[in-house]
Design a protein around this motif. Structure first.
Motif, PDB file in Angstrom:
ATOM      1  N   THR A   7       7.343   5.724  -0.069  1.00  0.00           N
ATOM      2  CA  THR A   7       7.588   6.698   0.998  1.00  0.00           C
ATOM      3  C   THR A   7       6.359   6.961   1.869  1.00  0.00           C
ATOM      4  N   VAL A   8       5.164   6.718   1.343  1.00  0.00           N
ATOM      5  CA  VAL A   8       3.936   7.030   2.079  1.00  0.00           C
ATOM      6  C   VAL A   8       2.996   5.836   2.015  1.00  0.00           C
ATOM      7  N   TRP A   9       2.446   5.468   3.178  1.00  0.00           N
ATOM      8  CA  TRP A   9       1.458   4.396   3.234  1.00  0.00           C
ATOM      9  C   TRP A   9       0.063   4.991   3.118  1.00  0.00           C
ATOM     10  N   SER A  49       5.743  -1.329   5.699  1.00  0.00           N
ATOM     11  CA  SER A  49       5.292   0.065   5.694  1.00  0.00           C
ATOM     12  C   SER A  49       6.444   0.985   6.077  1.00  0.00           C
ATOM     13  N   PRO A  50       6.430   2.225   5.576  1.00  0.00           N
ATOM     14  CA  PRO A  50       7.507   3.175   5.876  1.00  0.00           C
ATOM     15  C   PRO A  50       7.417   3.670   7.312  1.00  0.00           C
ATOM     16  N   MET A  82       0.823  -1.219   0.000  1.00  0.00           N
ATOM     17  CA  MET A  82       0.000   0.000   0.000  1.00  0.00           C
ATOM     18  C   MET A  82       0.859   1.273   0.000  1.00  0.00           C
ATOM     19  N   THR A  83       1.958   1.236  -0.709  1.00  0.00           N
ATOM     20  CA  THR A  83       2.860   2.395  -0.750  1.00  0.00           C
ATOM     21  C   THR A  83       3.122   2.847  -2.182  1.00  0.00           C
ATOM     22  N   SER A  84       2.134   2.727  -3.074  1.00  0.00           N
ATOM     23  CA  SER A  84       2.350   3.063  -4.481  1.00  0.00           C
ATOM     24  C   SER A  84       2.528   4.557  -4.713  1.00  0.00           C
ATOM     25  N   GLY A  85       1.996   5.371  -3.809  1.00  0.00           N
ATOM     26  CA  GLY A  85       2.049   6.822  -3.998  1.00  0.00           C
ATOM     27  C   GLY A  85       0.957   7.364  -4.891  1.00  0.00           C
ATOM     28  N   LEU A  86       0.081   6.496  -5.414  1.00  0.00           N
ATOM     29  CA  LEU A  86      -1.022   6.972  -6.253  1.00  0.00           C
ATOM     30  C   LEU A  86      -2.032   7.763  -5.425  1.00  0.00           C
ATOM     31  N   ASP A  87      -2.592   8.750  -6.034  1.00  0.00           N
ATOM     32  CA  ASP A  87      -3.618   9.564  -5.377  1.00  0.00           C
ATOM     33  C   ASP A  87      -4.866   8.717  -5.180  1.00  0.00           C
ATOM     34  N   TRP A  88      -5.226   8.487  -3.931  1.00  0.00           N
ATOM     35  CA  TRP A  88      -6.390   7.671  -3.631  1.00  0.00           C
ATOM     36  C   TRP A  88      -7.025   8.198  -2.345  1.00  0.00           C
ATOM     37  N   PRO A  89      -7.831   9.245  -2.437  1.00  0.00           N
ATOM     38  CA  PRO A  89      -8.399   9.904  -1.246  1.00  0.00           C
ATOM     39  C   PRO A  89      -9.617   9.170  -0.698  1.00  0.00           C
ATOM     40  N   GLU A  90      -9.383   7.979  -0.211  1.00  0.00           N
ATOM     41  CA  GLU A  90     -10.476   7.116   0.217  1.00  0.00           C
ATOM     42  C   GLU A  90     -11.263   7.696   1.388  1.00  0.00           C
TER      43      GLU A  90
END
Length: 390
Positions: A205-207, A301-302, A161-169
């Motif tokens: 870099t971001v979970w 996770s980071p 879960m660290t792809s960095g894609l924009d996903w504002p769930e």
């Protein structure tokens, strides 16, 4: 916060009542032709009064809406209890449903944990060879969406879960038609819907929990092409585990849901936990390699990840810690919306499977307090203290 405090007080009172009880050791679970050896809790060195009080106490826990609780110790099924409660299938509410040992139950996002096991088997078979390969090497038909930033996204990033894609769930209510999860669910091409999102952080870099992220990349390899996820699960995982009854829901485009949709019996859900506990072995047969189990359940996770008792995230499995009478106990978990919980406690050789029907709004991956209620009660108020001998 007021609800959390009230729930904690309620659990504490139930635990106190259970510990003060005088019930004898309860009977062993029913012996069924599903591969589980059975015994009483006391035969597996568990505090029988606590374990036997689990079901009656859980039934009194207002707001938990429990459906099942299954406890395994030392590879032996020692306790199970089922409840009638409000339930749903997909988006349809069924009203009050009686649950028993043969009832299939929604697994919700525990489905992801099953997919992670399947990915490991695909690696074991050589269908997948490199966690650090770009996702476009598995999905070449979406090459028109490739950008320098997206090309850096790997299978490792998707699994962690660290792809960095924009996903504002969590940006808007899950009940709002504009919620990205709801939009993704009805997308005609789920892969394209996800890959069209922009990159908002450098991969790794971001979970950011992504309910909709698809992890069926292995069928796009040469060896796995044309093999559906549910068919692969049947042949490679379910049949070796002796899981005979299951259903796998599909998304509107016809694909099996890899982020949710699987239905299992709670006793069979516990088998998945035992498989993880025993490093990929079930009754002497190596189904998934120990190396993959170790990677899957290790921190991926980071730094900076923290959600209460959830301490880190692996490959679609969580790592958590409970504190029981000044004892810190680490566990591995597969967690699903509505209160679906599978806990693996290596140091105590225990597995706990809990199902429930609390399908309120989720907070985007970190389970909401209401959803935790049944699972946390069974694990922290009964099973762990019973195993520690308190």
């Amino acid at each position: 916060m007021r609800w959390i405090g009230s729930a904690a007080l309620c659990v504490a009172l139930l635990t106190a009542v259970a510990r003060a009880g005088t019930s004898a050791d309860c009977d062993a679970p029913a012996a069924m032709s599903d591969g589980w050896p059975v015994s009483t809790p006391a035969q597996q060195t568990l505090d029988a009064k606590l374990i036997c009080a689990t079901g009656p106490s859980l039934a009194k826990l207002t707001g938990a809406n429990p459906h099942a609780a299954v406890v395994v110790r030392n590879g032996v099924l020692v306790y199970e209890q089922y409840f009638a409660g409000d339930d749903k299938r997909g988006s349809a509410w069924l009203g009050v449903v009686p649950h028993d040992a043969n009832t299939l139950h929604n697994m919700e996002s525990i489905t992801k944990g099953v997919v992670a096991l399947l990915v490991g088997i695909a690696f074991d078979r050589g269908w997948l060879k490199n966690l650090d390969a770009s996702i476009f090497s598995f999905l070449p038909e979406y090459g028109d969406l490739r950008t320098p930033d997206k090309n850096k996204i790997t299978l490792h990033h998707l699994l962690s879960m660290t792809s960095g894609l924009d996903w504002p769930e969590r940006a808007i209510s899950a009940n709002n038609p504009e919620n990205i999860v709801r939009r993704g669910y009805i997308a005609s091409d789920p892969y394209r819907f996800v890959l069209e999102r922009s990159v908002e952080a450098s991969p790794g870099t971001v979970w950011n929990y992504n309910w909709r992220r698809r992890l069926a990349s292995w069928p796009h390899t040469e060896e796995g092409r044309g093999t559906a996820v549910d068919g692969f699960a049947k042949d490679a995982l379910f049949e070796p585990l002796g899981i005979e009854e299951w259903e796998w829901g599909r998304f509107p485009n016809g694909d099996p849901g890899t982020s949710g949709g699987l239905q299992l019996r709670p006793r069979d859900l516990a088998k998945l936990g035992q498989l993880v506990l025993d490093n990929g072995v079930w009754q002497g047969r190596q189904i998934v390699s120990a190396d993959w189990i170790n990677q899957m359940t290790a921190r991926q996770s980071p730094p900076g990840f923290s959600f209460g008792s959830l301490r880190s995230y692996g490959y679609l499995w969580w790592q958590g810690r409970s504190s029981i009478d000044n004892h810190d106990i680490d566990w591995i978990g597969a967690l699903g919306r509505g209160g679906q919980r599978l806990y693996v406690v290596p140091t105590l050789r225990s597995v706990v499977a809990v199902t429930a029907g609390l399908y309120g709004e989720s907070n985007g991956g970190a389970p909401a307090p209401l959803e935790n209620l049944a699972g946390d009660t069974v694990l922290n108020s009964f099973v762990l203290p019973a195993a520690l001998g308190h």
